[in-house]
Design a protein around this motif. Structure first.
Motif, PDB file in Angstrom:
ATOM      1  N   ALA A 149       0.824  -1.214   0.000  1.00 43.40           N
ATOM      2  CA  ALA A 149       0.000   0.000   0.000  1.00 43.40           C
ATOM      3  C   ALA A 149       0.856   1.261   0.000  1.00 43.40           C
ATOM      4  N   MET A 150       2.047   1.189   0.595  1.00 38.59           N
ATOM      5  CA  MET A 150       2.901   2.367   0.704  1.00 38.59           C
ATOM      6  C   MET A 150       3.636   2.677  -0.591  1.00 38.59           C
ATOM      7  N   GLY A 151       3.932   1.658  -1.384  1.00 37.90           N
ATOM      8  CA  GLY A 151       4.626   1.891  -2.641  1.00 37.90           C
ATOM      9  C   GLY A 151       6.090   2.214  -2.437  1.00 37.90           C
ATOM     10  N   GLU A 152       6.675   2.912  -3.386  1.00 39.98           N
ATOM     11  CA  GLU A 152       8.094   3.269  -3.345  1.00 39.98           C
ATOM     12  C   GLU A 152       8.355   4.256  -2.207  1.00 39.98           C
ATOM     13  N   LEU A 153       9.358   3.959  -1.380  1.00 38.05           N
ATOM     14  CA  LEU A 153       9.610   4.776  -0.198  1.00 38.05           C
ATOM     15  C   LEU A 153      10.876   5.616  -0.282  1.00 38.05           C
ATOM     16  N   GLY A 154      11.588   5.576  -1.359  1.00 39.50           N
ATOM     17  CA  GLY A 154      12.883   6.236  -1.448  1.00 39.50           C
ATOM     18  C   GLY A 154      12.885   7.666  -0.928  1.00 39.50           C
ATOM     19  N   ASN A 155      13.512   7.888   0.232  1.00 37.63           N
ATOM     20  CA  ASN A 155      13.708   9.205   0.850  1.00 37.63           C
ATOM     21  C   ASN A 155      12.407   9.924   1.202  1.00 37.63           C
ATOM     22  N   ARG A 156      11.296   9.239   1.232  1.00 41.46           N
ATOM     23  CA  ARG A 156      10.048   9.886   1.659  1.00 41.46           C
ATOM     24  C   ARG A 156      10.072  10.073   3.172  1.00 41.46           C
ATOM     25  N   ARG A 157       9.523  11.184   3.622  1.00 41.96           N
ATOM     26  CA  ARG A 157       9.449  11.482   5.055  1.00 41.96           C
ATOM     27  C   ARG A 157       8.210  10.795   5.617  1.00 41.96           C
ATOM     28  N   GLY A 191      -0.495  14.130   0.465  1.00 42.54           N
ATOM     29  CA  GLY A 191       0.246  13.076   1.136  1.00 42.54           C
ATOM     30  C   GLY A 191      -0.661  11.887   1.424  1.00 42.54           C
ATOM     31  N   THR A 192      -0.060  10.788   1.834  1.00 44.21           N
ATOM     32  CA  THR A 192      -0.775   9.520   1.987  1.00 44.21           C
ATOM     33  C   THR A 192      -0.831   9.085   3.443  1.00 44.21           C
ATOM     34  N   LEU A 193      -1.991   8.574   3.850  1.00 42.97           N
ATOM     35  CA  LEU A 193      -2.182   7.976   5.161  1.00 42.97           C
ATOM     36  C   LEU A 193      -2.550   6.509   4.970  1.00 42.97           C
ATOM     37  N   ILE A 194      -1.798   5.615   5.634  1.00 44.80           N
ATOM     38  CA  ILE A 194      -2.076   4.184   5.599  1.00 44.80           C
ATOM     39  C   ILE A 194      -2.484   3.752   7.002  1.00 44.80           C
ATOM     40  N   ILE A 195      -3.656   3.151   7.128  1.00 40.80           N
ATOM     41  CA  ILE A 195      -4.155   2.668   8.414  1.00 40.80           C
ATOM     42  C   ILE A 195      -4.365   1.162   8.311  1.00 40.80           C
ATOM     43  N   SER A 196      -3.815   0.410   9.247  1.00 40.70           N
ATOM     44  CA  SER A 196      -4.173  -1.006   9.354  1.00 40.70           C
ATOM     45  C   SER A 196      -4.918  -1.223  10.653  1.00 40.70           C
ATOM     46  N   ILE A 198     -10.491   8.313   0.647  1.00 41.34           N
ATOM     47  CA  ILE A 198     -10.021   6.933   0.571  1.00 41.34           C
ATOM     48  C   ILE A 198      -9.713   6.579  -0.882  1.00 41.34           C
ATOM     49  N   THR A 199      -8.501   6.083  -1.124  1.00 41.32           N
ATOM     50  CA  THR A 199      -8.096   5.711  -2.478  1.00 41.32           C
ATOM     51  C   THR A 199      -7.957   4.208  -2.657  1.00 41.32           C
ATOM     52  N   ASP A 200      -7.921   3.460  -1.554  1.00 39.44           N
ATOM     53  CA  ASP A 200      -7.836   2.006  -1.669  1.00 39.44           C
ATOM     54  C   ASP A 200      -8.226   1.375  -0.330  1.00 39.44           C
ATOM     55  N   LEU A 201      -8.779   0.193  -0.379  1.00 36.91           N
ATOM     56  CA  LEU A 201      -9.109  -0.577   0.821  1.00 36.91           C
ATOM     57  C   LEU A 201      -8.864  -2.040   0.501  1.00 36.91           C
ATOM     58  N   VAL A 217      -7.766  -5.181   7.941  1.00 36.47           N
ATOM     59  CA  VAL A 217      -8.176  -4.326   6.834  1.00 36.47           C
ATOM     60  C   VAL A 217      -7.148  -3.201   6.719  1.00 36.47           C
ATOM     61  N   ILE A 218      -6.763  -2.879   5.476  1.00 33.59           N
ATOM     62  CA  ILE A 218      -5.779  -1.830   5.198  1.00 33.59           C
ATOM     63  C   ILE A 218      -6.481  -0.725   4.423  1.00 33.59           C
ATOM     64  N   ILE A 219      -6.449   0.493   4.957  1.00 32.63           N
ATOM     65  CA  ILE A 219      -7.086   1.646   4.306  1.00 32.63           C
ATOM     66  C   ILE A 219      -5.999   2.623   3.876  1.00 32.63           C
TER      67      ILE A 219
END
Length: 262
Positions: free
Chosen positions: A39-47, A140-145, A214-217, A243-245
Motif C-alpha cells: 500500500a505504501m509503494g516506493e519509499l525512497g527518501n520519503r518522510r 500526502g498519503t495515510l495508511i491505516i491497518s 479513501i483511495t484504496d481498501l 483491513v488496510i485503508i
C-alpha cells in the motif's frame, strides 16, 4: 477525555509484547506486513511518520525500504525498547508522546503517515485524525491497518455447534454496529490491553471529515492451497483478519466536522 488506563495497560506488558513481536507470527509476516508495504509503494527518501509505532519493528523495516522515518508512541517503555533494538540514526528516530494529543511536528512535515494496528487502541480518535491531516503535506498519503472490525465483533463457531448442525468452519458475528471499549489479551501475553470496536463506516466518515479521500481498501488473506497447522489459520484464507485503508490528504481546507463515536 482520554482514559489514562489505556497507556498504563501498555506500559505493564511492554516487554512481553516486545518479545512477542520479535518471535514473529504468521499473520503479521504473511498477511499484514506485505499488505502495508504494498500500500505504501516506493519509499525512497520519503518522510514517514509511524504513528503508534509500538516497539519499532515496522519503522525499522521502512528505513530498510528507503524511507526516512520518525516513529512515535504513547508508551515510554515501548519506545525505550525500540531504541535498544533498532538504534537511531539519520534515517530513524523514536519519540515518546501521547498521540491522542497534538503532535510535536510542524504542519506539512510528512509525505506519508502509517498507523499499524493502533487506531483501534485510541480514544478519542477525532483529534488524532485531524493531527494526521495537519502534519501531512497536501496530497500526502495515510495508511491505516486495523484488526478487521467485522471479525473482532464475533468469534469462531464452536466445534460442537459445527458437529451438531454440519456447519462449515466459520465466524459468528454479533454487535458489529455498536461502538464499545473492551479489554482483550494478545495471545501469549499475561495482561490485557484496551480495544475500541468501531464499524468500518466510522473510519470512512472520520477520514472524510478530516480532509482525506479513501483511495484504496484491502482485506488481505492467507493464500489458499497451502497446508496450515490449525483451523484458525485455515479460516484466514477466507476471513480477513486485517483491513488496510489508504487515503490521500486533500488540498482544500474545510472546517473539521465532528464524528459521533458512541
Amino acid at each position: 477525555m482520554p482514559d489514562e488506563r489505556d497507556l498504563d495497560a501498555w506500559e505493564r506488558i511492554a516487554f512481553e509484547y516486545h518479545r512477542h513481536i520479535l518471535r514473529g507470527d504468521v499473520l503479521r509476516e504473511q498477511i499484514l506486513d506485505p499488505a502495508i508495504l504494498a500500500a505504501m509503494g516506493e519509499l525512497g527518501n520519503r518522510r514517514i511518520l509511524d504513528l503508534g509505532c509500538g516497539q519499532g519493528y515496522l519503522a525499522h523495516r521502512l528505513t530498510e525500504a528507503g524511507g526516512v522515518v520518525t516513529a512515535i508512541d504513547g508508551s515510554a517503555a515501548l519506545i525505550a525498547l525500540a531504541k535498544q533494538t533498532y538504534p537511531e540514526n539519520e534515517r530513524l528516530s523514536f519519540i515518546a508522546g501521547d498521540i491522542r494529543h497534538p503532535l510535536p511536528f510542524s504542519g506539512g512535515t510528512f509525505d506519508l503517515i502509517v498507523s499499524n494496528l493502533a487506531f483501534m487502541d485510541i480514544d478519542p480518535l477525532e483529534s488524532t485524525m485531524q493531527e494526521c491531516a495537519r502534519v501531512l503535506r497536501p496530497n500526502g498519503t495515510l495508511i491505516i491497518s486495523l484488526i478487521h472490525p467485522a471479525f473482532m465483533s464475533g468469534g469462531r463457531l464452536t466445534r460442537t455447534f459445527r458437529a451438531i448442525f454440519g456447519a462449515p468452519l466459520a465466524y459468528a458475528i454479533n454487535a458489529y454496529h455498536t461502538p464499545l471499549r473492551r479489554l482483550w489479551r494478545i495471545r501469549g501475553l499475561s495482561g490485557k490491553t484496551p480495544y475500541y470496536h468501531r464499524p468500518l463506516e466510522y473510519y470512512a466518515e472520520l477520514l472524510k471529515n478530516s480532509l482525506f479521500a479513501i483511495t484504496d481498501l484491502r482485506e488481505p488473506v492467507l493464500p489458499r492451497g497451502e497446508r496450515y497447522p490449525n483451523a484458525f489459520l485455515k479460516l484466514c484464507t477466507e476471513i480477513p483478519p486485517f483491513v488496510i485503508i489508504r487515503a490521500e490528504r486533500r488540498r482544500i481546507s474545510l472546517p473539521y466536522a465532528s464524528v459521533r463515536t458512541r
